[in-house]
Design an enzyme around this catalytic site. Structure first.
Site, PDB file in Angstrom:
ATOM      1  NE  ARG A  55      39.474 111.288  -9.157  1.00  0.00           N
ATOM      2  CZ  ARG A  55      38.295 110.964  -8.660  1.00  0.00           C
ATOM      3  NH1 ARG A  55      37.922 111.422  -7.472  1.00  0.00           N
ATOM      4  NH2 ARG A  55      37.462 110.210  -9.329  1.00  0.00           N
TER       5      ARG A  55
ATOM      6  CE1 TYR B 197      46.028 107.492 -10.472  1.00  0.00           C
ATOM      7  CE2 TYR B 197      44.679 109.084  -9.290  1.00  0.00           C
ATOM      8  CZ  TYR B 197      44.886 108.259 -10.378  1.00  0.00           C
ATOM      9  OH  TYR B 197      43.937 108.211 -11.367  1.00  0.00           O
ATOM     10  N   GLY B 198      48.323 110.601  -9.869  1.00  0.00           N
ATOM     11  CA  GLY B 198      47.903 111.716 -10.715  1.00  0.00           C
ATOM     12  C   GLY B 198      46.820 112.629 -10.158  1.00  0.00           C
TER      13      GLY B 198
ATOM     14  CE  LYS C  29      39.903 114.784 -12.987  1.00  0.00           C
ATOM     15  NZ  LYS C  29      38.919 114.005 -13.571  1.00  0.00           N
TER      16      LYS C  29
ATOM     17  CG  HIS D 185      34.683 115.123 -14.524  1.00  0.00           C
ATOM     18  ND1 HIS D 185      34.323 114.000 -13.828  1.00  0.00           N
ATOM     19  CD2 HIS D 185      35.897 114.840 -15.057  1.00  0.00           C
ATOM     20  CE1 HIS D 185      35.263 113.075 -13.949  1.00  0.00           C
ATOM     21  NE2 HIS D 185      36.227 113.556 -14.695  1.00  0.00           N
TER      22      HIS D 185
ATOM     23  CB  SER E  62      36.342 108.979 -12.470  1.00  0.00           C
ATOM     24  OG  SER E  62      36.448 110.315 -12.044  1.00  0.00           O
TER      25      SER E  62
ATOM     26  CB  CYS F 191      31.602 106.646 -16.683  1.00  0.00           C
ATOM     27  SG  CYS F 191      31.424 105.875 -15.063  1.00  0.00           S
TER      28      CYS F 191
ATOM     29  CG  ASN G 190      37.005 104.672 -24.657  1.00  0.00           C
ATOM     30  OD1 ASN G 190      37.410 103.900 -25.509  1.00  0.00           O
ATOM     31  ND2 ASN G 190      37.492 104.687 -23.428  1.00  0.00           N
TER      32      ASN G 190
ATOM     33  CG  ASP H 215      39.196 114.401 -17.025  1.00  0.00           C
ATOM     34  OD1 ASP H 215      38.401 113.453 -16.930  1.00  0.00           O
ATOM     35  OD2 ASP H 215      39.767 114.907 -16.042  1.00  0.00           O
TER      36      ASP H 215
ATOM     37  NE  ARG I 254      43.137 107.002 -14.517  1.00  0.00           N
ATOM     38  CZ  ARG I 254      41.970 107.610 -14.773  1.00  0.00           C
ATOM     39  NH1 ARG I 254      41.863 108.457 -15.762  1.00  0.00           N
ATOM     40  NH2 ARG I 254      40.916 107.356 -14.033  1.00  0.00           N
TER      41      ARG I 254
ATOM     42  CG  PHE J 209      33.909 101.022 -27.268  1.00  0.00           C
ATOM     43  CD1 PHE J 209      34.767 101.725 -26.432  1.00  0.00           C
ATOM     44  CD2 PHE J 209      33.406  99.795 -26.820  1.00  0.00           C
ATOM     45  CE1 PHE J 209      35.135 101.215 -25.186  1.00  0.00           C
ATOM     46  CE2 PHE J 209      33.769  99.279 -25.585  1.00  0.00           C
ATOM     47  CZ  PHE J 209      34.641  99.990 -24.771  1.00  0.00           C
TER      48      PHE J 209
ATOM     49  CD  GLU K 147      28.646 100.035 -34.059  1.00  0.00           C
ATOM     50  OE1 GLU K 147      28.018 100.938 -34.647  1.00  0.00           O
ATOM     51  OE2 GLU K 147      29.199  99.080 -34.647  1.00  0.00           O
ATOM     52  CG  ASN K 148      28.751 104.938 -27.609  1.00  0.00           C
ATOM     53  OD1 ASN K 148      27.823 104.128 -27.520  1.00  0.00           O
ATOM     54  ND2 ASN K 148      29.787 104.931 -26.779  1.00  0.00           N
TER      55      ASN K 148
HETATM   56  N1  LIG Z   1      30.933  98.877 -22.571  1.00  0.00           N
HETATM   57  C1  LIG Z   1      31.465 100.063 -22.816  1.00  0.00           C
HETATM   58  N2  LIG Z   1      32.602 100.418 -22.167  1.00  0.00           N
HETATM   59  C2  LIG Z   1      33.123 101.633 -22.421  1.00  0.00           C
HETATM   60  C3  LIG Z   1      32.531 102.538 -23.361  1.00  0.00           C
HETATM   61  N3  LIG Z   1      33.279 103.660 -23.391  1.00  0.00           N
HETATM   62  C4  LIG Z   1      34.288 103.467 -22.508  1.00  0.00           C
HETATM   63  N4  LIG Z   1      34.217 102.235 -21.930  1.00  0.00           N
HETATM   64  C5  LIG Z   1      35.173 101.653 -20.954  1.00  0.00           C
HETATM   65  O1  LIG Z   1      35.082 102.374 -19.738  1.00  0.00           O
HETATM   66  C6  LIG Z   1      36.362 102.546 -19.155  1.00  0.00           C
HETATM   67  C7  LIG Z   1      36.627 104.022 -18.901  1.00  0.00           C
HETATM   68  O2  LIG Z   1      36.547 104.752 -20.108  1.00  0.00           O
HETATM   69  P1  LIG Z   1      37.232 106.176 -20.283  1.00  0.00           P
HETATM   70  O3  LIG Z   1      36.827 106.684 -21.634  1.00  0.00           O
HETATM   71  O4  LIG Z   1      38.678 106.067 -20.030  1.00  0.00           O
HETATM   72  O5  LIG Z   1      36.542 106.976 -19.074  1.00  0.00           O
HETATM   73  P2  LIG Z   1      36.748 108.500 -18.596  1.00  0.00           P
HETATM   74  O6  LIG Z   1      35.381 109.008 -18.314  1.00  0.00           O
HETATM   75  O7  LIG Z   1      37.551 109.242 -19.575  1.00  0.00           O
HETATM   76  O8  LIG Z   1      37.546 108.312 -17.219  1.00  0.00           O
HETATM   77  P3  LIG Z   1      38.438 109.347 -16.319  1.00  0.00           P
HETATM   78  O9  LIG Z   1      39.697 109.578 -17.037  1.00  0.00           O
HETATM   79  O10 LIG Z   1      38.599 108.573 -15.054  1.00  0.00           O
HETATM   80  O11 LIG Z   1      37.658 110.597 -16.071  1.00  0.00           O
HETATM   81  C8  LIG Z   1      37.369 101.937 -20.107  1.00  0.00           C
HETATM   82  O12 LIG Z   1      37.729 100.667 -19.646  1.00  0.00           O
HETATM   83  C9  LIG Z   1      36.612 101.852 -21.408  1.00  0.00           C
HETATM   84  O13 LIG Z   1      37.069 100.798 -22.208  1.00  0.00           O
HETATM   85  C10 LIG Z   1      31.341 102.118 -24.045  1.00  0.00           C
HETATM   86  O14 LIG Z   1      30.764 102.826 -24.882  1.00  0.00           O
HETATM   87  N5  LIG Z   1      30.849 100.884 -23.727  1.00  0.00           N
HETATM   88  O1  LIG Z   2      41.895 112.480 -11.628  1.00  0.00           O
HETATM   89  C1  LIG Z   2      42.224 111.345 -11.922  1.00  0.00           C
HETATM   90  O2  LIG Z   2      42.911 110.621 -11.217  1.00  0.00           O
HETATM   91  C2  LIG Z   2      41.799 110.768 -13.236  1.00  0.00           C
HETATM   92  C3  LIG Z   2      40.520 111.262 -13.679  1.00  0.00           C
HETATM   93  O3  LIG Z   2      40.405 111.870 -14.721  1.00  0.00           O
HETATM   94  C4  LIG Z   2      39.349 111.041 -12.832  1.00  0.00           C
HETATM   95  O4  LIG Z   2      39.433 110.320 -11.835  1.00  0.00           O
HETATM   96  O5  LIG Z   2      38.273 111.567 -13.185  1.00  0.00           O
HETATM   97 MN   LIG Z   3      38.236 112.408 -15.133  1.00  0.00          MN
END
Ligand SMILES: Nc1nc2c(ncn2[C@@H]2O[C@H](COP(=O)(O)OP(=O)(O)OP(=O)(O)O)[C@@H](O)[C@H]2O)c(=O)[nH]1
Ligand SMILES: O=C([O-])CC(=O)C(=O)O
Ligand SMILES: [Mn+2]
Length: 613
Positions: A80, A221-222, A230, A250, A272, A274, A278, A297, A389, A520, A522-523
Site C-alpha cells: 500500500r 497491488y492488492g 481497504k 480493521h 497490518s 501484526c 494468524n 482483516d 501475499r 501463534f 500459544e496465544n
Molecule cells: N512472533 C510472532 N509472530 C507472529 C505472531 N502472529 C503472527 N506473526 C507473524 O506476523 C506476520 C504477520 O501476521 P499476519 O497474521 O499475516 O498479520 P495480519 O495482521 O493479518 O496482516 P495484514 O493482512 O497485513 O492486515 C507473519 O509473518 C506472522 O508469521 C505471533 O503470535 N508471534
Molecule cells: O491491504 C493490504 O494490502 C493488505 C492488508 O490487509 C493490510 O495492509 O492491512
Molecule cells: Mn489488513
C-alpha cells in the site's frame, strides 16, 4: 460533452440499472478501452481470465497445486502507498491531521487528466460486487471498473461478485463506484510491448467521502487495487458507519469454544502484518479449546436489537501475509491453501512448480525468487518479498464458523487491540471500562511493517490499527467510538483488552532479543484468560495501564517457557510507560478540539497513576 462511444461490449450490458450504465459509458468515453467486459463471476470466466493471464506471462500456473497461480509484481509496486492515499473531503478539517487531503475538484481534475485514454489497447472489466452477504437487509454494493485482469481474478476470490450481484442490484440500488486503472495504456500503432505487471510511477488512491466514490490509479497491488477491501470496507465504510451509527474496523473475528462448550466471539485489531490472520485461524495448544474463523482483516460492527454489538466480515477471501506462514505457525492457512484456487503474489517458485517463502521450513536448493531471478540459500537475499501475499477463498478454511454467512453477524464479547512492540507493552492487559478501552485503542502503537511502502520498524501511533484506514478526522472517529459506548447498555458492551505478542528480551543488556512469548497457537492461553475475565473467574492485578494476569492466573501448563521470560512478557514497567507519556501527549495535541475530553481525562488519570505531576 462526452463524445459518443462505440466500444465493443458496451451495448451488451446485462443490467437495466441506468445510473450504472451511464457511469460505465462515461468512464469508457474517458479511458477509451478497446472493449468492455461485464464480469459474471462464473467458473468459465475465471478459467478464461486465468488462461489469458498465463498466456500473457502475468501468471504462472502452479504444477503442484490445483487451480493456483504465481504472480510477480513490478518491484516498485509491492505494498500500500500511504503517501499517495488521499481523503478528498470538501472540508480539509474532515480529513484531519492523519490523512493526506486534496480538494475533491482538484483531485478529480488531476485524475481525469490521468484517466484520459489510460485504458487504450486494454479491456475494461465491470465487476459488480457486494461486501458482506447478499442476503443482508441492505446489501453493500460496489462496482469496480478496472483494466487489470489480475484485479478481476483477485476480486472473484475476495468478494461476492458477478451476475448474482447485478441481479440483486436491480434497476436502481445504490452502489459505491470504484474506478481503477494500472495507468499503462498500450499506444495504438506503436510497438509498445505490454509488461507482465503494468503500473505507473504516478499513483493516487483517492476517496471521496461525501459522494462515496473511489478513484485509484497507477498501482496493481492488492491494497491499492482491490477496491472492495481497504478503500471501500474501511475508508468509505468508516464514513458511512459514522453517519449511520456503526463501526467499520480493521479487525479479525473469531469464535472461541471452551472445553465446557461456552462460546465467545472475539474481535481483534492489530496493524497490518501484526498477526490478525494468524490469530483468526489459531490452533489452540491448550486441551479442549476450539477456535473457528469468521474473518481475518475487516469487521463491520453494529448494535443488534438485544443491545449487543454484532460483527460481520464483509470479505469473501483471505489476502494474507505469506512469509512466516507454515505448518507449525498456521496449519489452518496451509490447509486452506492446499485446496488450491489461490493466487500467490511475490513469493518464490520452486523447480517443481510449487511456492516457497521464508519461514516455510528448510529452503530448497534452488528457487526462482520474487524478482524472477535464480535463488539459492547462499544468495543471502530474501526469496519472497516481506509483503508477499496469498489470496485464497475463505470458504476453503477448514475451521470456518458456520455463522460466517449470517448477515446479522455474531455478538462480540471482547475486543483486543494489539501492536508490534519490542518493549513496554505487556502480553495482555485489560481496560477498566469502555472509555479506558477506547483510550488504549486511540493510543495504540506499533512498529511499521512491509505492508506499506516506507521504513520498517519505526514505532508510530496506529489508533485501533486504523491509522491508514480512517476515512475522516481521527478525532471525530474517537468521539464516534466514545458515543457508541454511551449509547449502549454497559453490561452488554464487549470488554476491551490490549495485547502484544512481539515483546523481546532486552537487546541492550544480557538478552539476545528473542521473542519473550512463543505466540501463534500459544496465544490461546491469553484468549483463555480473556474468557475467564469475562466470566469473572480469572485473577488480575491492577497496574497503572490496566489489569494484568495475577501470578498463576495465565495458564502456562505444559509450556516450555522460562519463569524469567514469562515475567518479562507480563511486566508493566512504570519507567517505560512514563517515557511514552510525551509521545501520547503530542499525539493527542494534534487533534485539537476534536479530541474527546474523556480521552484527555484518561491520559491525566494515567499520569496520576504513574506518579507524574
Ligand atoms: N512472533 C510472532 N509472530 C507472529 C505472531 N502472529 C503472527 N506473526 C507473524 O506476523 C506476520 C504477520 O501476521 P499476519 O497474521 O499475516 O498479520 P495480519 O495482521 O493479518 O496482516 P495484514 O493482512 O497485513 O492486515 C507473519 O509473518 C506472522 O508469521 C505471533 O503470535 N508471534
Ligand atoms: O491491504 C493490504 O494490502 C493488505 C492488508 O490487509 C493490510 O495492509 O492491512
Ligand atoms: Mn489488513
Amino acid at each position: 460533452m462526452v463524445a459518443p462511444v462505440t466500444v465493443q461490449g458496451l451495448d451488451q450490458a446485462p443490467t437495466p440499472h441506468t445510473r450504472l450504465l451511464a457511469w460505465v459509458r462515461e468512464v469508457a468515453a474517458l479511458t477509451r478501452p478497446e472493449r468492455v467486459v461485464w464480469c459474471d463471476g462464473s467458473e468459465r470466466e475465471w478459467r478464461a481470465m486465468t488462461d489469458e493471464l498465463v498466456a500473457s506471462g502475468a501468471l504462472v500456473r502452479l504444477a503442484a497445486r490445483p487451480n493456483s497461480f504465481w504472480a510477480r509484481t513490478d518491484p516498485s509496486d509491492v505494498a500500500r502507498v500511504e503517501e499517495r492515499t488521499f481523503i478528498c473531503s470538501a472540508d480539509p478539517a474532515d480529513a484531519g491531521p492523519t490523512n493526506n487531503w486534496m480538494a475533491p475538484e482538484e483531485m478529480k481534475r488531476r485524475m481525469t487528466e490521468l484517466y484520459d485514454g489510460c485504458m487504450r489497447g486494454r479491456t475494461m472489466y465491470v465487476i459488480p460486487f457486494c461486501m458482506g452477504p447478499l442476503t443482508a437487509d441492505s446489501p453493500m454494493f460496489g462496482v469496480e471498473l478496472t483494466d487489470s485482469p489480475y484485479v478481476v481474478a483477485s476480486m472473484r476470490i475476495m468478494t461476492r461478485m458477478g451476475t448474482s450481484v447485478l441481479e440483486k442490484m436491480g434497476a436502481d440500488a445504490s452502489f459505491v463506484p470504484c474506478l481503477h486503472s494500472v495507468g499503462a495504456p498500450l499506444e495504438p500503432g506503436a510497438e509498445t510491448e505490454d509488461t507482465a505487471w503494468p503500473c505507473s510511477e504516478t499513483k493516487y488512491i483517492s476517496h471521496f467521502p461525501e459522494t462515496r466514490e473511489i478513484w485509484s490509479y497507477g498501482s496493481g497491488y492488492g491494497g491499492n487495487s482491490l477496491l472492495g477491501k481497504k478503500c471501500y470496507s474501511l475508508r468509505i465504510a468508516s464514513v458511512i458507519g459514522r453517519d449511520e451509527g456503526w463501526l467499520a474496523e480493521h479487525m479479525l473475528i473469531l469464535k472461541l469454544t471452551s472445553p465446557e462448550g461456552v462460546v465467545k466471539y472475539i474481535a481483534a485489531a492489530f496493524p497490518s502484518a501484526c498477526g490478525k490472520t494468524n490469530l483468526a485461524m489459531l490452533e489452540p495448544t491448550i486441551p479442549g479449546w476450539k477456535v473457528e474463523t469468521l474473518g481475518d482483516d475487516i469487521a463491520w460492527m453494529r448494535f443488534g436489537e438485544d443491545g449487543r454489538l454484532y460483527a460481520v466480515n464483509p470479505e469473501f477471501g483471505l489476502f494474507g501475509v505469506a512469509p512466516g506462514t507454515d505448518w507449525k505457525t498456521n496449519p489452518n492457512a496451509m490447509r486452506t491453501l492446499a485446496r488450491g484456487n489461490s493466487i500467490f503474489t511475490n513469493v518464490a517458485l520452486t523447480d517443481d512448480g510449487d511456492i516457497w517463502w521464508e519461514g516455510m521450513g528448510e529452503p530448497p536448493a534452488h528457487l526462482t525468487d520474487w524478482r524472477g531471478a535464480d535463488w539459492t540459500p547462499e544468495s543471502g537475499e530474501l526469496s519472497s518479498h516481506p509483503n508477499s501475499r496469498f489470496c485464497t477463498p475463505i470458504s476453503q478454511c477448514p475451521i470456518l464458523a458456520p455463522e460466517y454467512e449470517d448477515p446479522r453477524g455474531v455478538p462480540i464479547d471482547a475486543i483486543l487491540f494489539g501492536g508490534r512492540r519490542k518493549t513496554t507493552v505487556p502480553l495482555v492487559a485489560e481496560a477498566r471500562d469502555w472509555a479506558h478501552g477506547v483510550y488504549l485503542g486511540a493510543t495504540l502503537s506499533s512498529e511499521t511493517t512491509a505492508a506499506a511502502v516506507g521504513k520498517v520498524g519505526v514505532v508510530r501511533r496506529d489508533p485501533m490499527a486504523m491509522l491508514p484506514f480512517i476515512g475522516y478526522h481521527a478525532g471525530d472517529y474517537f468521539a464516534h467510538w466514545i458515543d457508541m459506548g454511551k449509547k449502549a447498555d454497559v453490561t452488554k458492551l464487549p470488554r476491551i483488552f490490549y495485547v502484544n505478542w512481539f515483546r523481546r528480551a532486552s537487546v541492550e543488556g544480557e538478552g539476545d532479543g528473542h521473542f519473550l512469548w512463543p505466540g501463534f497457537g500459544e496465544n490461546s492461553r491469553v484468549l483463555k484468560w480473556v474468557v475467564e475475565r469475562i466470566e469473572g473467574t480469572a485473577a488480575a492485578v491492577d497496574t497503572p495501564i490496566g489489569s494484568v494476569p495475577a501470578p498463576g492466573a495465565l495458564d502456562v501448563a505444559g509450556l516450555d517457557l522460562s519463569a524469567e521470560d514469562l515475567a518479562a512478557a507480563l511486566r508493566v514497567d512504570p519507567d517505560e510507560w512514563r517515557a511514552e507519556l510525551p509521545q501520547i501527549q503530542a499525539w493527542f495535541e494534534q487533534f485539537g478540539e476534536k479530541l474527546p475530553g474523556v480521552l484527555w481525562a484518561e491520559l491525566d488519570a494515567l499520569r496520576a497513576r504513574l506518579g507524574v505531576a
